[in-house]
Design a protein around this motif. Structure first.
Motif, short mmCIF file in Angstrom:
data_model
loop_
_atom_site.label_atom_id
_atom_site.label_comp_id
_atom_site.label_asym_id
_atom_site.label_seq_id
_atom_site.Cartn_x
_atom_site.Cartn_y
_atom_site.Cartn_z
N THR A 122 0.64 -1.34 0.15
CA THR A 122 -0.03 -0.04 0.01
C THR A 122 0.89 1.28 0.09
O THR A 122 0.49 2.15 -0.50
CB THR A 122 -0.92 0.08 1.10
OG1 THR A 122 -0.31 -0.31 2.34
CG2 THR A 122 -1.85 -0.89 1.02
N ASP A 169 2.37 1.48 -3.68
CA ASP A 169 1.29 1.89 -4.58
C ASP A 169 0.88 3.35 -4.48
O ASP A 169 0.73 4.05 -5.52
CB ASP A 169 -0.10 1.19 -4.45
CG ASP A 169 0.22 -0.32 -5.07
OD1 ASP A 169 1.02 -0.38 -5.68
OD2 ASP A 169 -0.92 -1.15 -4.82
N SER A 170 0.81 3.91 -3.14
CA SER A 170 0.68 5.29 -2.74
C SER A 170 1.69 6.03 -3.62
O SER A 170 1.46 7.18 -4.21
CB SER A 170 0.49 5.59 -1.44
OG SER A 170 1.78 5.68 -0.80
N MET A 217 -5.76 -1.00 -2.18
CA MET A 217 -5.38 -0.50 -0.79
C MET A 217 -6.39 -0.45 -0.02
O MET A 217 -6.32 -0.56 1.15
CB MET A 217 -4.81 1.07 -1.36
CG MET A 217 -3.55 1.26 -1.79
SD MET A 217 -3.23 2.60 -2.73
CE MET A 217 -2.95 3.41 -1.22
N PRO A 220 -7.43 -5.04 0.48
CA PRO A 220 -6.40 -5.80 -0.36
C PRO A 220 -6.91 -7.21 -0.62
O PRO A 220 -7.56 -7.84 0.39
CB PRO A 220 -5.26 -5.95 0.96
CG PRO A 220 -5.25 -4.60 1.51
CD PRO A 220 -6.88 -4.42 1.49
N HIS A 251 -1.26 -1.34 7.55
CA HIS A 251 -0.69 -0.28 6.31
C HIS A 251 -0.02 0.94 6.97
O HIS A 251 -0.47 1.41 7.93
CB HIS A 251 -2.03 0.07 5.47
CG HIS A 251 -3.13 -0.83 5.23
ND1 HIS A 251 -2.73 -1.59 4.07
CD2 HIS A 251 -4.21 -1.38 5.78
CE1 HIS A 251 -3.78 -2.53 3.74
NE2 HIS A 251 -4.59 -2.45 4.88
N LEU A 299 0.75 3.83 5.00
CA LEU A 299 1.05 4.52 3.83
C LEU A 299 2.34 5.42 3.60
O LEU A 299 2.73 5.90 2.56
CB LEU A 299 -0.36 5.46 3.34
CG LEU A 299 -1.39 4.63 2.21
CD1 LEU A 299 -1.78 3.18 3.01
CD2 LEU A 299 -2.50 5.29 2.08
N GLN A 353 -5.54 6.55 4.72
CA GLN A 353 -4.95 5.16 5.60
C GLN A 353 -6.12 4.89 6.78
O GLN A 353 -6.23 3.58 6.80
CB GLN A 353 -3.49 5.55 6.23
CG GLN A 353 -3.18 4.33 6.99
CD GLN A 353 -1.73 4.83 7.66
OE1 GLN A 353 -0.85 4.43 6.85
NE2 GLN A 353 -1.61 5.17 8.87
N LEU A 367 -8.72 2.41 5.32
CA LEU A 367 -8.65 1.35 4.71
C LEU A 367 -9.01 0.17 5.51
O LEU A 367 -9.05 0.11 6.73
CB LEU A 367 -7.04 1.06 4.55
CG LEU A 367 -6.31 2.15 3.76
CD1 LEU A 367 -4.95 1.70 3.26
CD2 LEU A 367 -7.13 2.58 2.26
#
Length: 405
Positions: free
Chosen positions: A255, A258-259, A282, A285, A295, A297, A343, A346
């Motif tokens: 995550t 990817d951010s 994200m 998942p 996570h 981020l 975040q 999520l």
């Protein structure tokens, strides 16, 4: 015995709870009672703040890091975090904690075992759960007091705790094939729970441990301590560590990366279709249950920490704000606030590494210039105050809104 050791073999007790860091002397205490009772937040309600104690405190306080951190825990609670994850606090030979010398012993350069228990008790008094980071996949490559413990180590086998196993880049693996060694690893987990009252354990680099041993560990710990959360780090992330190995949750580094792709618009992050797919994954998942992912981020110590003067992986290890133009960049600050708030939406457990909440710059390390910056945390810096307000408000929303937990 090795010739250089002479006729007399001097060794520590491997199960010592406290020892003099610079010698073989162990410190004995009368038996302690069970820790005070504490009802931790439910697993799905945890909002985690990751701390390296030795560098969270000022350099001149490191010799009493446990005690100083105890005095500063209000700072964490006031930001709305209800859980701290401490990077390794058992005695270690490296600098970040991931080179365990003894598995049941408090890290003496930071204070006593009693000081460490008081830290946990103070956190609980503030309503903050405590997770300990345990390193069971290898022994220390430096100052390893378990190495050749029995005085017999032909061919650099390491003696009874390590013989028959392979090396890793960080130290030799424990002799996982031995029942006695497996019992020792399990005892270390029981010690933190029973004697310190911690609310869960984070297991480092479990992909370097036998799968069957992970199943044994989680089964026994769940059986005896059903209210303690068990978190794994496995690379690459794999839901099987939850669904089969038996952990409750797993660090999800993806995550964070990817951010970065989305914010920096590379490797698919500039493609609207791919970007939407990244965001969806994200939020939820693939393959992970409700609390299955932890996570970060804005980055954990793995992405922010740098041991080589800012040159790790070509200088990629940085606080998030430094990836976005620095704290003087309005857009960078806004993006960090947006990501922090995202975040907390999520599926899984949000975690923030120390310093991210103040927009600390550059990278983290244990040296004088890259430790946690208390001037940003407690001073009148406008950018840090703005970020801290967002952090506190977002964390409050996370724990109060039923749909987010």
């Amino acid at each position: 015995c090795f010739q250089q050791e002479g006729a007399r073999l001097v060794r520590r007790d491997p199960c010592a709870r406290e020892a003099d860091f610079d010698s073989m002397w162990c410190i004995l205490h009368p038996p302690i009672g069970p820790p005070p009772p504490f009802e931790a937040p439910k697993f799905n309600e945890l909002v985690i703040y990751e701390i390296h104690l030795g560098s969270w405190v000022p350099a001149d306080q490191e010799s009493r890091a446990f005690a100083y951190a105890t005095e500063k825990l209000d700072y964490v609670a006031n930001l709305g975090f209800n859980c701290i994850q401490l990077m390794p606090t058992c005695e270690f030979g490296g600098i970040w904690g991931y080179n365990s010398r003894q598995l049941l012993c408090a890290h003496g350069p930071w204070g006593s075992a009693a000081d460490m228990r008081k830290l946990v008790e103070r956190a609980h008094a503030l309503g903050v759960a405590v997770l300990f980071d345990v390193v069971l996949n290898h022994g220390s490559s430096k100052k390893n007091t378990l190495w050749n413990w029995d005085g017999f180590g032909p061919n650099n086998c390491g003696g009874i705790y390590f013989e028959g196993e392979k090396d890793t880049p960080w130290g030799k693996r424990f002799a996982f094939h031995k029942a006695e060694v497996k019992d020792y690893l399990k005892q270390s987990c029981r010690t933190w729970i029973e004697e310190y009252g911690v609310d869960g354990l984070r297991f480092d680099s479990v992909h370097n441990m036998p799968w069957q041993l992970l199943q044994e560990l989680t089964h026994e710990l769940k059986q005896h301590y059903p209210d303690k959360i068990l978190i794994a780090e496995i690379t690459p992330e794999n839901p099987a560590v939850i669904n089969d190995a038996g952990f409750h949750s797993c660090w999800v580094h993806a995550t964070h990366f990817d951010s970065l792709k989305i914010m920096k618009k590379f490797d698919g992050g500039d493609d609207p279709g791919k970007r939407l797919g990244m965001l969806k994954n994200m939020v939820a998942p693939h393959g992970f249950p409700n609390i299955g992912g932890v996570h970060s981020l804005l980055g954990s110590h793995d992405q922010i920490g740098d041991r080589h003067d800012g040159k790790d992986e070509g200088g990629k290890h940085r606080y998030y704000i430094s990836r976005l133009g620095g704290r003087g960049n309005w857009h960078g600050r806004a993006q960090c606030r947006a990501l922090f708030a995202f975040q907390n939406c999520l599926r899984g457990l949000p975690m923030t590494f120390m310093g991210s909440e103040t927009l600390q710059e550059n990278w983290w390390h244990v040296d004088q210039h890259h430790r946690f910056n208390w001037h940003l945390a407690e001073g009148d810096d406008a950018h840090a105050a703005e970020m801290r307000r967002l952090v506190a408000a977002s964390n409050a929303l996370r724990v109060s809104a039923q749909g987010l937990v």
